[in-house]
Write an enzyme that holds these catalytic residues in place. Structure first.
Site, PDB file in Angstrom:
ATOM      1  CE1 TYR A 178      -4.279   1.711   0.819  1.00 54.14           C
ATOM      2  CE2 TYR A 178      -2.666   3.372   1.460  1.00 54.14           C
ATOM      3  CZ  TYR A 178      -3.961   3.022   1.124  1.00 54.14           C
ATOM      4  OH  TYR A 178      -4.943   3.994   1.083  1.00 54.14           O
ATOM      5  CB  VAL A 212       5.344   5.916   4.156  1.00 50.97           C
ATOM      6  CG1 VAL A 212       4.203   6.738   4.736  1.00 50.97           C
ATOM      7  CG2 VAL A 212       5.894   6.587   2.901  1.00 50.97           C
TER       8      VAL A 212
END
Length: 449
Positions: free
Chosen positions: A143, A252
């Site tokens: 993702y 991230v």
């Protein structure tokens, strides 16, 4: 008797009427009002132990005094400026620090955006320009964001409806518990996935000579907290080197200390050509970064945002890095993660609903199954469990390609007493779900993923 209406319910009803459904993922009726440390308080004054860290954002906890002081000082000085047009010293300071943190004996530079999505979008645009190769490879279950470019990189079912990404080839990620190639050993799972990458992806779909980079998470987060076998990333690095392909890591959610190292890929001893950062980087304010080879980030093209690298979120970033180092949060993540995983393993030994416990540092996943032999996913039970945890004062979510993995990403400041508190509540909630002590009507408004 008069029924008491919760303030949280009133706020959620107003939200339902005014806020777009496309930006909401709700697991239970929680409306945040305040937060301190590792706890959040709802609009009715009830306190919760937060095992989500706001999606991995609250690395130093909520309201850390050093981060708060840095943000207030920036606001009183110059809280915003266009870095794309006007230099500001704090952005240069943070860029220098991030370049120094990234391993690798090569010239580096940094780029700033506002979210992990735009960082991955940026890298998807720049890689073909920097390498002269048009194609990219990413992994099923990854993702990488919600912009068009980052969503095209993603292999998560939440992004399956995105149109585009014609230059991106998706390949299997090594998940020893659910290997797409069938039952195998941990090392064998890696080898089968790598054979798929080299023989089929690079051999038949995305020619190696035209593939710019492979983009990967060192721990696949939203895909279900999947930790690949130890031999995977070194072998993937070798594969990339043999074909002149860059290896890019999406950090991230899992970077900046969460896994017990500053970057998650450091556990494997490999070197990244570039990394993307976001979530915790701005100390709670919108900030992302790409850090990598200078030739990538000096490509002659516009890839900029008016608010990318603005003084206030950059101040949060500098303070966050200082706190992580000064308070030993990387080491704490390793120690508390070990305590958490050991406790979850012990609970798994007493439960038929838990199929697998996995994680690295303070990112952990508990995969629920209806049958431990067939490993039939148990998404409804996962939905019940996170709701029951909410009722008992703990915030958690579920993730994974089947929606059956309980995801735990608490702030890195979490202490042993709070880990133990969570484990006690988790086992109680699990027992209630296993015993059928749950009203499914509660789940109706909450679809999660």
């Amino acid at each position: 008797m008069a029924t008491t209406i919760r303030r949280s319910d009133e706020l959620l009803a107003r939200e339902d009427a005014a806020l777009a459904d496309v930006m909401k993922i709700r697991f239970y009726p929680f409306s945040a009002a305040s937060a301190r440390g590792v706890r959040m308080t709802d609009a009715d004054g009830r306190e919760y132990l937060d095992m989500t860290g706001s999606g991995g954002v609250a690395q130093t906890g909520y309201g850390h005094p050093a981060v708060r002081e840095a943000l207030l000082a920036a606001f009183d000085g110059q809280h915003t400026a266009m870095l794309c047009c006007h230099s500001n010293g704090p952005a240069t300071d943070l860029a220098e620090q991030l370049c120094a943190l990234l391993p690798g004996d090569f010239a580096k530079k940094a780029w700033f955006g506002t979210s992990g999505s735009d960082a991955n979008d940026c890298i998807a645009r720049l890689l073909p320009l920097a390498t002269g190769r048009r194609r990219l490879v990413s992994f099923v279950g990854g993702y990488h964001g919600t912009t068009s470019g980052s969503a095209a990189l993603s292999g998560h079912q939440a992004q399956a409806s995105v149109i585009g990404g014609g230059n991106v080839t998706k390949v299997p990620y090594p998940d020893p518990y659910r290997c797409l190639h069938g039952p195998c050993s941990r090392d064998g799972c890696s080898l089968k996935c790598l054979e798929h990458v080299e023989r089929y992806a690079l051999g038949a779909i995305s020619p190696a000579a035209d593939t710019a980079a492979i983009i990967v998470e060192a721990v696949q987060s939203d895909g279900g907290e999947v930790v690949p076998p130890e031999n995977f990333l070194p072998a993937l690095r070798d594969l990339c080197d043999r074909h002149g392909i860059w290896l890019v890591f999406d950090e991230v959610k899992i970077g900046l200390g969460r896994t017990g190292r500053m970057f998650a890929f450091e556990h494997s001893g490999v070197v990244a050509d570039a990394v993307t950062l976001g979530k915790p980087l701005g100390g709670g304010l919108p900030l992302s970064a790409v850090v990598g080879r200078r030739e990538l980030l000096d490509v002659e093209t516009f890839s900029l945002f008016t608010l990318g690298g603005a003084p206030m979120p950059v101040a949060g970033g500098l303070a966050t890095l200082r706190v992580i180092e000064a308070e030993g949060l990387v080491a704490n993540a390793a120690a508390m993660g070990k305590r958490l995983l050991e406790g979850l393993d012990a609970i798994a030994g007493r439960s038929q609903l838990i199929g697998d416990v996995r994680g690295r540092g303070l990112i952990a996943g508990v995969e629920l199954v209806r049958d431990r032999v067939t490993r039939d996913p148990a998404p409804v039970e996962a939905h019940r469990l996170v709701y029951r945890l909410f009722e008992l004062g703990v915030l958690a979510i579920y993730s994974g390609l089947h929606g059956n993995v309980i995801e735990l990403t608490p702030p890195l400041i979490i202490a042993a007493a709070e880990i133990d508190e969570f484990l006690t509540v988790f086992e109680r909630a699990l027992a209630d779900v296993e015993a059928g002590r749950f009203d499914d009507a509660k789940l109706a408004p909450y679809a999660g993923w």
